[in-house]
Design an enzyme around this catalytic site. Structure first.
Site, PDB file in Angstrom:
ATOM      1  NE  ARG A 132      38.933  30.606  42.952  1.00 14.05           N
ATOM      2  CZ  ARG A 132      38.172  31.452  42.246  1.00 14.05           C
ATOM      3  NH1 ARG A 132      38.419  31.640  40.970  1.00 14.05           N
ATOM      4  NH2 ARG A 132      37.183  32.115  42.814  1.00 14.05           N
ATOM      5  NE  ARG A 159      34.420  29.800  42.356  1.00 16.55           N
ATOM      6  CZ  ARG A 159      33.890  30.904  41.825  1.00 16.55           C
ATOM      7  NH1 ARG A 159      33.632  30.956  40.523  1.00 16.55           N
ATOM      8  NH2 ARG A 159      33.612  31.956  42.583  1.00 16.55           N
ATOM      9  CG  HIS A 179      40.704  26.741  46.130  1.00 17.25           C
ATOM     10  ND1 HIS A 179      39.740  26.979  45.168  1.00 17.25           N
ATOM     11  CD2 HIS A 179      40.458  27.646  47.105  1.00 17.25           C
ATOM     12  CE1 HIS A 179      38.948  27.961  45.551  1.00 17.25           C
ATOM     13  NE2 HIS A 179      39.369  28.391  46.716  1.00 17.25           N
ATOM     14  CG  HIS A 233      35.549  36.162  45.068  1.00 16.95           C
ATOM     15  ND1 HIS A 233      36.742  36.596  45.617  1.00 16.95           N
ATOM     16  CD2 HIS A 233      35.649  34.807  45.000  1.00 16.95           C
ATOM     17  CE1 HIS A 233      37.518  35.559  45.865  1.00 16.95           C
ATOM     18  NE2 HIS A 233      36.881  34.468  45.499  1.00 16.95           N
ATOM     19  CE1 TYR A 270      43.536  34.452  47.417  1.00 22.86           C
ATOM     20  CE2 TYR A 270      41.495  35.629  46.986  1.00 22.86           C
ATOM     21  CZ  TYR A 270      42.227  34.451  47.001  1.00 22.86           C
ATOM     22  OH  TYR A 270      41.621  33.272  46.631  1.00 22.86           O
ATOM     23  CE  LYS A 284      31.945  28.702  45.022  1.00 28.48           C
ATOM     24  NZ  LYS A 284      32.304  29.063  46.414  1.00 28.48           N
TER      25      LYS A 284
END
Length: 294
Positions: free
Chosen positions: A243, A145, A240, A266, A275, A169
């Site tokens: 990514r 990220r 992004h 994730h 995806y 995150k």
């Protein structure tokens, strides 16, 4: 109570500055709505009817379903926090449903365009040139990220194993492998960095500005767009997107979806499954081109 929740996000959850700002903004908007439509009612006393009224108000103001759902998610986290701390007995968001939203497919760069960029673009053989190339290579080669790239520390890069440790995150750490070619690039970059600053760079961050400071988001955006503008015509050209390209190319080449989930950091597989739609569209395109009756 909003300030208490923000402190909880900052010091206990160790959420990213971007997440904290988004949550705080959403809650202040809800507070302002209550102040106008239900004067004197604090946010912790609001029930599902006030929340639904806010959702209707947001929709009437042309907010997208995706934006509204994010704000609903903020309220869920806020009231869950209040319930766990026993400020409230029931969570009013339990009776609130998210709106149906059409999420656009992730944009990504085609193989040929990206390889042309990374192999044929004439990056300068100096500190700024090596840095720019390393920014692009890390986005595509490691799928990290923007915040993870900016906060990547030199000591967390293992050149012998070709891995790096990032804090994603929720302050969750993960180890990401990267191509051996990036290890060589990092060596060139570090050498050029030492020469550029005459060995006087005290930053513990791997990537820095020409003044030796930590990179900032807008600079990275400009760098990525500068190079993508030359080699692709896709509508979005951002960090992004690189990514997204990392994940899409892995999936197209047979990588397991669970492995991609772990590489991207994730929390759930649902976030990664988007995806698969890109891969399905690619299969449809190949089918139409190759099948005699397509």
């Amino acid at each position: 109570m909003i300030d208490t929740f923000v402190k909880f996000l900052t010091y206990e959850k160790r959420a990213s500055p971007h997440t904290i700002t988004s949550y705080h903004t959403d809650l202040l908007q809800f507070h302002a709505f209550l102040k106008h439509h239900a004067p004197g009612l604090p946010t912790e006393k609001a029930d599902h009817q006030e929340i639904r009224a806010w959702i209707v108000d947001l929709a009437n103001k042309q907010n997208t379903a995706r934006s509204i759902n994010r704000k609903i998610s903020t309220l869920r986290s806020y009231y869950k926090f209040l319930q766990q701390r026993e400020y409230i007995k029931q969570n009013p968001t339990h009776k609130v449903r998210a709106l149906k939203a059409n999420y656009p497919l992730p944009h990504f760069v085609q193989n040929n365009d990206l390889f042309e960029l990374l192999e044929q673009c004439k990056f300068t053989k100096d500190f700024p040139g090596y840095r720019d190339r390393l920014i692009l290579e890390l986005f595509y080669g490691a799928g990290i990220r923007l915040s993870e790239l900016i906060n990547l520390e030199t000591d967390l890069v293992n050149l012998s194993d070709a891995t790096l440790k990032v804090r994603g995150k929720g302050a969750k750490e993960r180890i990401i492998p990267f191509p051996k070619s990036i290890a060589t690039l990092i060596e060139h970059y570090v050498k050029a960095k030492c020469e550029f600053f005459a060995g006087d760079s005290n930053s513990h961050f791997l990537l820095v500005t020409n003044k030796g400071d930590q990179l900032y988001p807008m600079m990275v955006y400009r760098t990525v767009r500068k190079y993508l503008d030359q080699y692709t015509t896709i509508d979005k050209r951002s960090p992004h997107v690189m990514r997204h390209t990392f994940a899409t190319h892995l999936l197209d080449n047979g990588a397991d979806l669970h492995a991609i989930k772990d590489l991207l950091g994730h929390a759930t597989l649902a976030a990664t499954q988007v995806y698969t739609h890109n891969s399905t569209e690619q299969l449809k395109k190949i089918f139409k081109q190759a099948h005699p009756k397509a």
